[in-house]
Motif scaffolding. Structure first.
Motif, PDB file in Angstrom:
ATOM      1  N   SER A 221       0.805  -1.231   0.000  1.00  0.00           N
ATOM      2  CA  SER A 221       0.000   0.000   0.000  1.00  0.00           C
ATOM      3  C   SER A 221       0.831   1.270   0.000  1.00  0.00           C
ATOM      4  O   SER A 221       0.311   2.349  -0.278  1.00  0.00           O
ATOM      5  CB  SER A 221      -0.922   0.002   1.222  1.00  0.00           C
ATOM      6  OG  SER A 221      -0.172  -0.251   2.393  1.00  0.00           O
ATOM      7  N   ARG A 222       2.107   1.174   0.349  1.00  0.00           N
ATOM      8  CA  ARG A 222       2.955   2.375   0.426  1.00  0.00           C
ATOM      9  C   ARG A 222       4.388   2.006   0.068  1.00  0.00           C
ATOM     10  O   ARG A 222       4.748   0.838   0.014  1.00  0.00           O
ATOM     11  CB  ARG A 222       2.979   2.926   1.857  1.00  0.00           C
ATOM     12  CG  ARG A 222       1.683   3.528   2.301  1.00  0.00           C
ATOM     13  CD  ARG A 222       1.790   4.165   3.669  1.00  0.00           C
ATOM     14  NE  ARG A 222       1.877   3.196   4.748  1.00  0.00           N
ATOM     15  CZ  ARG A 222       2.898   3.109   5.617  1.00  0.00           C
ATOM     16  NH1 ARG A 222       3.913   3.932   5.521  1.00  0.00           N
ATOM     17  NH2 ARG A 222       2.887   2.197   6.566  1.00  0.00           N
TER      18      ARG A 222
ATOM     19  N   ILE B  51       8.098   1.079  -0.878  1.00  0.00           N
ATOM     20  CA  ILE B  51       8.723   0.123  -1.800  1.00  0.00           C
ATOM     21  C   ILE B  51       7.679  -0.861  -2.333  1.00  0.00           C
ATOM     22  O   ILE B  51       7.657  -1.176  -3.521  1.00  0.00           O
ATOM     23  CB  ILE B  51       9.870  -0.633  -1.070  1.00  0.00           C
ATOM     24  CG1 ILE B  51      11.023   0.342  -0.764  1.00  0.00           C
ATOM     25  CG2 ILE B  51      10.365  -1.807  -1.907  1.00  0.00           C
ATOM     26  CD1 ILE B  51      12.119  -0.244   0.126  1.00  0.00           C
TER      27      ILE B  51
ATOM     28  N   SER C  31      -3.235  -1.416   7.458  1.00  0.00           N
ATOM     29  CA  SER C  31      -4.297  -0.477   7.853  1.00  0.00           C
ATOM     30  C   SER C  31      -4.686   0.531   6.765  1.00  0.00           C
ATOM     31  O   SER C  31      -5.726   1.164   6.881  1.00  0.00           O
ATOM     32  CB  SER C  31      -3.875   0.278   9.120  1.00  0.00           C
ATOM     33  OG  SER C  31      -2.630   0.891   8.898  1.00  0.00           O
ATOM     34  N   SER C  32      -3.873   0.719   5.720  1.00  0.00           N
ATOM     35  CA  SER C  32      -4.137   1.770   4.718  1.00  0.00           C
ATOM     36  C   SER C  32      -5.193   1.354   3.690  1.00  0.00           C
ATOM     37  O   SER C  32      -4.899   1.257   2.484  1.00  0.00           O
ATOM     38  CB  SER C  32      -2.851   2.132   3.968  1.00  0.00           C
ATOM     39  OG  SER C  32      -1.812   2.416   4.836  1.00  0.00           O
TER      40      SER C  32
ATOM     41  N   ASP D  99      -2.662  -9.173   8.255  1.00  0.00           N
ATOM     42  CA  ASP D  99      -1.470  -8.936   9.078  1.00  0.00           C
ATOM     43  C   ASP D  99      -0.455 -10.050   8.804  1.00  0.00           C
ATOM     44  O   ASP D  99      -0.660 -11.199   9.193  1.00  0.00           O
ATOM     45  CB  ASP D  99      -1.889  -8.915  10.555  1.00  0.00           C
ATOM     46  CG  ASP D  99      -0.712  -8.684  11.476  1.00  0.00           C
ATOM     47  OD1 ASP D  99       0.438  -8.619  10.997  1.00  0.00           O
ATOM     48  OD2 ASP D  99      -0.942  -8.567  12.698  1.00  0.00           O
TER      49      ASP D  99
ATOM     50  N   ASN E 227       7.521  -8.402   1.478  1.00  0.00           N
ATOM     51  CA  ASN E 227       8.046  -7.039   1.580  1.00  0.00           C
ATOM     52  C   ASN E 227       7.664  -6.333   2.876  1.00  0.00           C
ATOM     53  O   ASN E 227       8.382  -5.437   3.313  1.00  0.00           O
ATOM     54  CB  ASN E 227       7.530  -6.240   0.373  1.00  0.00           C
ATOM     55  CG  ASN E 227       7.741  -4.750   0.549  1.00  0.00           C
ATOM     56  OD1 ASN E 227       8.865  -4.256   0.409  1.00  0.00           O
ATOM     57  ND2 ASN E 227       6.683  -4.023   0.880  1.00  0.00           N
TER      58      ASN E 227
ATOM     59  N   TYR F  39      15.726  -4.603  14.313  1.00  0.00           N
ATOM     60  CA  TYR F  39      15.557  -4.570  12.851  1.00  0.00           C
ATOM     61  C   TYR F  39      16.696  -5.333  12.159  1.00  0.00           C
ATOM     62  O   TYR F  39      16.450  -6.153  11.258  1.00  0.00           O
ATOM     63  CB  TYR F  39      15.530  -3.103  12.406  1.00  0.00           C
ATOM     64  CG  TYR F  39      15.260  -2.879  10.938  1.00  0.00           C
ATOM     65  CD1 TYR F  39      13.966  -2.974  10.433  1.00  0.00           C
ATOM     66  CD2 TYR F  39      16.292  -2.545  10.059  1.00  0.00           C
ATOM     67  CE1 TYR F  39      13.716  -2.754   9.085  1.00  0.00           C
ATOM     68  CE2 TYR F  39      16.048  -2.314   8.720  1.00  0.00           C
ATOM     69  CZ  TYR F  39      14.759  -2.415   8.233  1.00  0.00           C
ATOM     70  OH  TYR F  39      14.507  -2.191   6.890  1.00  0.00           O
TER      71      TYR F  39
ATOM     72  N   ILE G  73      16.342   3.987   1.156  1.00  0.00           N
ATOM     73  CA  ILE G  73      15.382   4.265   0.085  1.00  0.00           C
ATOM     74  C   ILE G  73      14.381   5.308   0.578  1.00  0.00           C
ATOM     75  O   ILE G  73      13.957   5.264   1.743  1.00  0.00           O
ATOM     76  CB  ILE G  73      14.618   2.960  -0.294  1.00  0.00           C
ATOM     77  CG1 ILE G  73      15.605   1.799  -0.558  1.00  0.00           C
ATOM     78  CG2 ILE G  73      13.691   3.174  -1.495  1.00  0.00           C
ATOM     79  CD1 ILE G  73      16.612   2.002  -1.656  1.00  0.00           C
TER      80      ILE G  73
ATOM     81  N   THR H 148      11.235   6.562   1.508  1.00  0.00           N
ATOM     82  CA  THR H 148       9.857   6.127   1.802  1.00  0.00           C
ATOM     83  C   THR H 148       9.469   6.719   3.164  1.00  0.00           C
ATOM     84  O   THR H 148      10.301   7.368   3.821  1.00  0.00           O
ATOM     85  CB  THR H 148       9.741   4.589   1.914  1.00  0.00           C
ATOM     86  OG1 THR H 148      10.457   4.172   3.085  1.00  0.00           O
ATOM     87  CG2 THR H 148      10.259   3.853   0.700  1.00  0.00           C
TER      88      THR H 148
HETATM   89  P1  NAP Z   1       6.844   1.696   4.534  1.00  0.00           P
HETATM   90  O1  NAP Z   1       6.854   2.840   3.586  1.00  0.00           O
HETATM   91  O2  NAP Z   1       6.741   1.968   5.999  1.00  0.00           O
HETATM   92  O3  NAP Z   1       5.660   0.686   4.077  1.00  0.00           O
HETATM   93  C1  NAP Z   1       5.475  -0.497   4.803  1.00  0.00           C
HETATM   94  C2  NAP Z   1       4.405  -1.341   4.142  1.00  0.00           C
HETATM   95  O4  NAP Z   1       4.288  -2.565   4.880  1.00  0.00           O
HETATM   96  C3  NAP Z   1       3.035  -0.692   4.152  1.00  0.00           C
HETATM   97  O5  NAP Z   1       2.337  -1.088   2.997  1.00  0.00           O
HETATM   98  C4  NAP Z   1       2.382  -1.306   5.403  1.00  0.00           C
HETATM   99  O6  NAP Z   1       0.952  -1.343   5.361  1.00  0.00           O
HETATM  100  C5  NAP Z   1       2.938  -2.720   5.318  1.00  0.00           C
HETATM  101  N1  NAP Z   1       2.924  -3.424   6.600  1.00  0.00           N
HETATM  102  C6  NAP Z   1       3.519  -3.083   7.755  1.00  0.00           C
HETATM  103  N2  NAP Z   1       3.266  -4.008   8.702  1.00  0.00           N
HETATM  104  C7  NAP Z   1       2.491  -4.955   8.123  1.00  0.00           C
HETATM  105  C8  NAP Z   1       1.895  -6.161   8.569  1.00  0.00           C
HETATM  106  N3  NAP Z   1       2.040  -6.601   9.814  1.00  0.00           N
HETATM  107  N4  NAP Z   1       1.153  -6.884   7.682  1.00  0.00           N
HETATM  108  C9  NAP Z   1       0.991  -6.473   6.399  1.00  0.00           C
HETATM  109  N5  NAP Z   1       1.531  -5.335   5.923  1.00  0.00           N
HETATM  110  C10 NAP Z   1       2.265  -4.586   6.772  1.00  0.00           C
HETATM  111  O7  NAP Z   1       8.169   0.789   4.385  1.00  0.00           O
HETATM  112  P2  NAP Z   1       9.195   0.699   3.146  1.00  0.00           P
HETATM  113  O8  NAP Z   1      10.270   1.682   3.392  1.00  0.00           O
HETATM  114  O9  NAP Z   1       8.455   0.706   1.870  1.00  0.00           O
HETATM  115  O10 NAP Z   1       9.805  -0.749   3.423  1.00  0.00           O
HETATM  116  C11 NAP Z   1       9.373  -1.920   2.736  1.00  0.00           C
HETATM  117  C12 NAP Z   1      10.321  -3.051   3.045  1.00  0.00           C
HETATM  118  O11 NAP Z   1      11.648  -2.697   2.625  1.00  0.00           O
HETATM  119  C13 NAP Z   1      10.434  -3.371   4.544  1.00  0.00           C
HETATM  120  O12 NAP Z   1      10.598  -4.749   4.735  1.00  0.00           O
HETATM  121  C14 NAP Z   1      11.710  -2.639   4.948  1.00  0.00           C
HETATM  122  O13 NAP Z   1      12.295  -3.192   6.087  1.00  0.00           O
HETATM  123  C15 NAP Z   1      12.555  -2.824   3.699  1.00  0.00           C
HETATM  124  N6  NAP Z   1      13.622  -1.837   3.577  1.00  0.00           N
HETATM  125  C16 NAP Z   1      13.350  -0.503   3.503  1.00  0.00           C
HETATM  126  C17 NAP Z   1      14.402   0.399   3.392  1.00  0.00           C
HETATM  127  C18 NAP Z   1      14.195   1.902   3.298  1.00  0.00           C
HETATM  128  O14 NAP Z   1      15.196   2.631   3.325  1.00  0.00           O
HETATM  129  N7  NAP Z   1      12.978   2.396   3.172  1.00  0.00           N
HETATM  130  C19 NAP Z   1      15.730  -0.076   3.364  1.00  0.00           C
HETATM  131  C20 NAP Z   1      15.960  -1.439   3.441  1.00  0.00           C
HETATM  132  C21 NAP Z   1      14.899  -2.326   3.538  1.00  0.00           C
HETATM  133  P3  NAP Z   1       0.067  -0.074   5.874  1.00  0.00           P
HETATM  134  O15 NAP Z   1       0.186   0.993   4.797  1.00  0.00           O
HETATM  135  O16 NAP Z   1      -1.321  -0.578   5.956  1.00  0.00           O
HETATM  136  O17 NAP Z   1       0.657   0.375   7.170  1.00  0.00           O
END
Ligand code: NAP
Length: 248
Positions: free
Chosen positions: A15-16, A18, A39-40, A64, A91, A156, A189, A191
């Motif tokens: 939903s948001r 990556i 939740s989104s 979840d 993801n 983490y 990244i 986000t």
């Molecule tokens: P984000 O913008 O916070 O988005 C997180 C996404 O995961 C949202 O769609 C959220 O849904 C969903 N989510 C969270 N908890 C959940 C659950 N229990 N069940 C189902 N969905 C759930 O995060 P992001 O930055 O895109 O990160 C995505 C992935 O890449 C993660 O695994 C993160 O650890 C990894 N990552 C990110 C970075 C970075 O710099 N951003 C770097 C390395 C790795 P809702 O919208 O409903 O809350």
């Protein structure tokens, strides 16, 4: 275009950030996509209606990923709706950052359950149908933090490091059935997850990254397209770092 024509993908946390970029890129390459969110709801529905205009089948599910039983029900429902899944992208992830001295048990448990147990939950329930099809690509979202560690992110980093061992083990367990399992290790990244970091850390980013900028969701999504497509059909048990040379 068309690298994933007629493939069906399931993406957690689409939903948001990556995950949203991944959903959009998979559709661009011809896939039909099921994705989850926690939740989104409104955001998820607007992604579905926007992408439906392209002719793709895109469905959002509130589920979840940290729950074993919800994941089981989700996989059942997605298989009913789409008949099979070719690409599973684990993801969904969260951060609950703080130094270990201040970290509560709940902050540890929430991160391990959302980031690592979720990978077990979805893979476990998806594996039997993939074994039946004798094909599948499982892609697990880890992080360079799982390689290096990071002060304030012991929970983490542990969750993301655990994904590496899981990925290699599954690749070995099911390789003979043409099911592949790989991990992606993004650097930093742009986000919501990185926007939430404190100003000092954000200011330090560009200078600490050899390529002098944060990555984009699309750049991670391109790696997912590669690992989900037949272009990588002899690649399994590997980690692809997409991090502007941070991990080298
Ligand atoms: P984000 O913008 O916070 O988005 C997180 C996404 O995961 C949202 O769609 C959220 O849904 C969903 N989510 C969270 N908890 C959940 C659950 N229990 N069940 C189902 N969905 C759930 O995060 P992001 O930055 O895109 O990160 C995505 C992935 O890449 C993660 O695994 C993160 O650890 C990894 N990552 C990110 C970075 C970075 O710099 N951003 C770097 C390395 C790795 P809702 O919208 O409903 O809350």
């Amino acid at each position: 275009m068309g690298l994933l024509k007629d493939k069906i993908a399931l993406v957690t946390g689409g939903s948001r950030g990556i995950g949203e970029a991944i959903v959009r890129r998979l559709v661009e390459e011809g896939a039909n996509v099921a994705f989850t969110y926690r939740s989104s709801s409104e955001k998820a529905e607007s992604i579905c209606s926007e992408l439906a205009a392209s002719g793709a089948i895109v469905k959002a599910y509130k589920s979840d990923a940290s729950s074993y039983t919800e994941s089981e029900l989700l996989v059942k429902q997605v298989l009913e709706d789409f008949s099979r899944v070719d690409i599973l992208v684990n993801n969904a992830g969260i951060t609950r950052d703080t130094l270990l001295m201040r970290m509560g048990e709940d902050q540890w448990d929430q991160v391990i359950e959302t980031n690592l147990k979720s990978v077990f939950n979805l893979t476990k329930h998806m594996l039997r149908p993939m074994l039946k099809n004798r094909s599948g690509s499982i892609i697990n979202m880890s992080s360079v933090v799982g390689v290096f560690g990071n002060a304030g992110q012991a929970n983490y980093a542990a969750s993301k490091a655990g994904i590496f061992g899981f990925t290699k083990s599954i690749a070995k367990e099911v390789g003979s059935r043409s099911i592949r399992c790989n991990a992606i290790a993004p650097g930093f990244i742009e986000t919501d997850m990185t926007h939430e970091l404190d100003e000092k850390t954000k200011e330090a980013f560009p200078s600490s990254i050899p390529m002098k900028r944060l990555g984009t969701g699309n750049e991670i999504a391109d790696a997912v397209v590669f690992l989900g497509s037949d272009m990588s059909k002899y690649v399994s048990g590997q980690t692809l770092s997409v991090c502007g040379a941070l991990n080298c």
